[in-house]
Motif scaffolding. Sequence first.
Motif, PDB file in Angstrom:
ATOM      1  N   HIS A  35       0.823  -1.208   0.000  1.00 45.16           N
ATOM      2  CA  HIS A  35       0.000   0.000   0.000  1.00 45.16           C
ATOM      3  C   HIS A  35       0.857   1.258   0.000  1.00 45.16           C
ATOM      4  O   HIS A  35       0.565   2.203  -0.725  1.00 45.16           O
ATOM      5  N   TYR A  72      -4.697  -2.679  10.258  1.00 45.89           N
ATOM      6  CA  TYR A  72      -6.161  -2.678  10.142  1.00 45.89           C
ATOM      7  C   TYR A  72      -6.710  -3.838  10.990  1.00 45.89           C
ATOM      8  O   TYR A  72      -7.678  -3.697  11.699  1.00 45.89           O
ATOM      9  N   HIS A 111      -2.165   8.937  -8.479  1.00 47.08           N
ATOM     10  CA  HIS A 111      -1.062   9.336  -7.594  1.00 47.08           C
ATOM     11  C   HIS A 111       0.076  10.061  -8.314  1.00 47.08           C
ATOM     12  O   HIS A 111       0.450   9.724  -9.433  1.00 47.08           O
TER      13      HIS A 111
HETATM   14 FE1  DHE Z   1      -4.954   3.784   0.175  1.00 46.07          FE
HETATM   15  C1  DHE Z   1      -2.602   5.880   1.549  1.00 46.07           C
HETATM   16  C2  DHE Z   1      -6.179   3.151   3.257  1.00 46.07           C
HETATM   17  C3  DHE Z   1      -7.668   2.291  -1.257  1.00 46.07           C
HETATM   18  C4  DHE Z   1      -3.353   3.782  -2.793  1.00 46.07           C
HETATM   19  N1  DHE Z   1      -4.496   4.412   2.055  1.00 46.07           N
HETATM   20  C5  DHE Z   1      -3.484   5.295   2.412  1.00 46.07           C
HETATM   21  C6  DHE Z   1      -3.507   5.490   3.831  1.00 46.07           C
HETATM   22  C7  DHE Z   1      -4.515   4.708   4.319  1.00 46.07           C
HETATM   23  C8  DHE Z   1      -5.126   4.036   3.194  1.00 46.07           C
HETATM   24  C9  DHE Z   1      -4.941   4.556   5.758  1.00 46.07           C
HETATM   25  C10 DHE Z   1      -2.581   6.399   4.619  1.00 46.07           C
HETATM   26  C11 DHE Z   1      -1.293   5.701   4.941  1.00 46.07           C
HETATM   27  C12 DHE Z   1      -0.316   6.644   5.632  1.00 46.07           C
HETATM   28  O1  DHE Z   1      -0.184   7.795   5.189  1.00 46.07           O
HETATM   29  O2  DHE Z   1       0.307   6.265   6.628  1.00 46.07           O
HETATM   30  N2  DHE Z   1      -6.662   2.907   0.869  1.00 46.07           N
HETATM   31  C13 DHE Z   1      -6.943   2.725   2.176  1.00 46.07           C
HETATM   32  C14 DHE Z   1      -8.187   2.021   2.310  1.00 46.07           C
HETATM   33  O3  DHE Z   1      -8.694   1.607   3.392  1.00 46.07           O
HETATM   34  C15 DHE Z   1      -8.804   1.919   0.967  1.00 46.07           C
HETATM   35  C16 DHE Z   1      -9.938   2.908   0.884  1.00 46.07           C
HETATM   36  C17 DHE Z   1      -9.408   0.566   0.619  1.00 46.07           C
HETATM   37  C18 DHE Z   1      -8.478  -0.611   0.801  1.00 46.07           C
HETATM   38  O4  DHE Z   1      -8.982  -1.706   1.003  1.00 46.07           O
HETATM   39  O5  DHE Z   1      -7.262  -0.480   0.758  1.00 46.07           O
HETATM   40  C19 DHE Z   1      -7.637   2.369   0.104  1.00 46.07           C
HETATM   41  N3  DHE Z   1      -5.447   3.152  -1.727  1.00 46.07           N
HETATM   42  C20 DHE Z   1      -6.583   2.572  -2.091  1.00 46.07           C
HETATM   43  C21 DHE Z   1      -6.585   2.237  -3.496  1.00 46.07           C
HETATM   44  O6  DHE Z   1      -7.530   1.703  -4.147  1.00 46.07           O
HETATM   45  C22 DHE Z   1      -5.260   2.639  -4.044  1.00 46.07           C
HETATM   46  C23 DHE Z   1      -5.418   3.680  -5.144  1.00 46.07           C
HETATM   47  C24 DHE Z   1      -4.479   1.446  -4.615  1.00 46.07           C
HETATM   48  C25 DHE Z   1      -4.327   0.288  -3.658  1.00 46.07           C
HETATM   49  O7  DHE Z   1      -3.193  -0.016  -3.323  1.00 46.07           O
HETATM   50  O8  DHE Z   1      -5.313  -0.300  -3.255  1.00 46.07           O
HETATM   51  C26 DHE Z   1      -4.607   3.223  -2.792  1.00 46.07           C
HETATM   52  N4  DHE Z   1      -3.294   4.672  -0.501  1.00 46.07           N
HETATM   53  C27 DHE Z   1      -2.787   4.519  -1.755  1.00 46.07           C
HETATM   54  C28 DHE Z   1      -1.557   5.287  -1.858  1.00 46.07           C
HETATM   55  C29 DHE Z   1      -1.343   5.917  -0.618  1.00 46.07           C
HETATM   56  C30 DHE Z   1      -2.445   5.497   0.219  1.00 46.07           C
HETATM   57  C31 DHE Z   1      -0.717   5.411  -3.126  1.00 46.07           C
HETATM   58  C32 DHE Z   1      -0.194   6.813  -0.193  1.00 46.07           C
HETATM   59  C33 DHE Z   1      -0.371   8.238  -0.612  1.00 46.07           C
HETATM   60  C34 DHE Z   1       0.887   9.051  -0.360  1.00 46.07           C
HETATM   61  O9  DHE Z   1       1.166   9.951  -1.169  1.00 46.07           O
HETATM   62  O10 DHE Z   1       1.610   8.794   0.622  1.00 46.07           O
END
Ligand code: DHE
Length: 529
Positions: free
Chosen positions: A179, A242, A472
């Motif tokens: 992630h 989580y 992103h």
């Molecule tokens: Fe994320 C950040 C949770 C869906 C790509 N995502 C985060 C963070 C959380 C989170 C809590 C912050 C982390 C931190 O900063 O410490 N994301 C979730 C979910 O719960 C959710 C909605 C559904 C899931 O089951 O994961 C979710 N996220 C996604 C996606 O669909 C994305 C596009 C692709 C994927 O990997 O599933 C995605 N999330 C990202 C990215 C970041 C992110 C690229 C970091 C952003 C940054 O610039 O640091």
Amino acid sequence: MSRYFILLTVLSVLGASGMAGAAGVPKLSTEDYDRATGIYFDRCSGCHGMLRKGATGPKITDEAMLKQSLPELEETIFDGTDAGMPGWGRTGDMTKEETALVAKFLQNTPPVPPEWHLADIKASHNLITEVSKRPTKPEHKRDLGNQFGVILRDAGKGAIIDGDTKEVVSVVDTGFAVHIFRASATGRYFYTVGRDGVVNMIDLFQKKPSVVATVRACLDARSVDVSKYKGFEDKYAVVGCYWPPQMVVLDGPTLEPLKVISTRSNTYDTGEYHPEPRVATIVASHHKPEWVVAVKETGMVVLVDYSDLENLKMTWIETERFLHDGGFDATGRYLLIAANARDQMVVVDTKEGKFVTKFETGTKPHPGRGANWVDPEYGPVNATTHLGEGKITVYGADPEKHKEHAWKVVREAETNGPGLFLKTHPNSKHVWTDATISKEEGVNQTVCVFNIDDFDAGCKTIQVADYGKIVHFEYNKAGDEVWVSVWDKKGQLVVYDDKTLEVKTRITGDWLDSPTGKWNVHNTVEDIY
Ligand code: DHE
């Protein structure tokens, strides 16, 4: 470690509950119940929670779901909602048969996954390369600060790319659906965390960076960060889980598990006990030996003082539910985080250890780490995009010199559609926004770029690709290039000249499978966004 391993772990503890077919509850065979549990974990639990008590997505317990008919539920799962839920049938991620299965599953009682104790974490720890066997200085001439870590989500891999030459220096196995990446305080290591709760540590001093240690901290996770305060550089890492709902402190250089801290507690407002308060964003303070940890379901931001792990001091700050993602303001003092199910941004003063304020921005704010720039009229500002609408909201972020605008919405503008991320850099005049979750044909293949000095002119649309989803942004160290992902099996990293907004290069290759997030070492260490 595969996703199937996680599911087997989860399924191994399931009782027969939910399969018996109580009055009105659709019957599912054990096999179908297990299959639906897997689909739910992959597609739904991130937003709705393992126990389905709701967060970014609403509460969908069996009692709540029995109030709807099966055809209604199937339709929602297939087509999605205007509030930002993807239509899993429309996107091709679920078949009709699978949406029907998940609809029935939602009317059954959810399984309770197992705990994951310190002993389990310790048993999973693998120190692949001892610290004494690692290089003491870089084995290459690459600029450490301009290395990029790139997620190859569905391949279960991560790539290290040299930002100067665009050479793919290394592709490493990371486990299922990484992630995020975070760089250690010195920039020497990258830490990754995936949806299987596995943390990998990649040594960027090596000629060909490799994974030097790995551990499974949780069964499901989204965040990891490091100790950044003076004297603690590269000493610890912390994982936000989580499931089970906990944080896990690891030894920085080896990933040896040191401490598990539960987040189970009561909601900040109604005081109800919550069995699944998940860790969302974690950021590391530059000013104190503290991690700033956002706990989604209880609405608490916890300041964890890591200077004395045996006499742990934690400050529990009451904010808003349900916390999701965010980052610092430009000074690194204030944490700005989305309470996205309440349409609000929350401000926490990490210097004073106090809640400052919260304010509405739009339907489901989702800033990623946010974006900081100096607005010609309003001074230092921060901004967010939204899951539920194509809008950027800009608010003042300088309570010292521009008090009258601080934490007030000063600008709003349309983007191309509901999106996930925005980004800028102190050396840039642009703010980039994506529209990844737009349902309009082709819109999620575009991005829209604002000019900081002429915000009212609206954003300029750029068609990044004609397939996949665009997601992103990350700047290079100099802040004159922007990297954008084409999220597809045939992925691309499109590198734009930030001044001209022209494509500089398209990084492609068979190895570039489903790129999502990417992190530049310098910008990640310094929290530049
Ligand atoms: Fe994320 C950040 C949770 C869906 C790509 N995502 C985060 C963070 C959380 C989170 C809590 C912050 C982390 C931190 O900063 O410490 N994301 C979730 C979910 O719960 C959710 C909605 C559904 C899931 O089951 O994961 C979710 N996220 C996604 C996606 O669909 C994305 C596009 C692709 C994927 O990997 O599933 C995605 N999330 C990202 C990215 C970041 C992110 C690229 C970091 C952003 C940054 O610039 O640091």
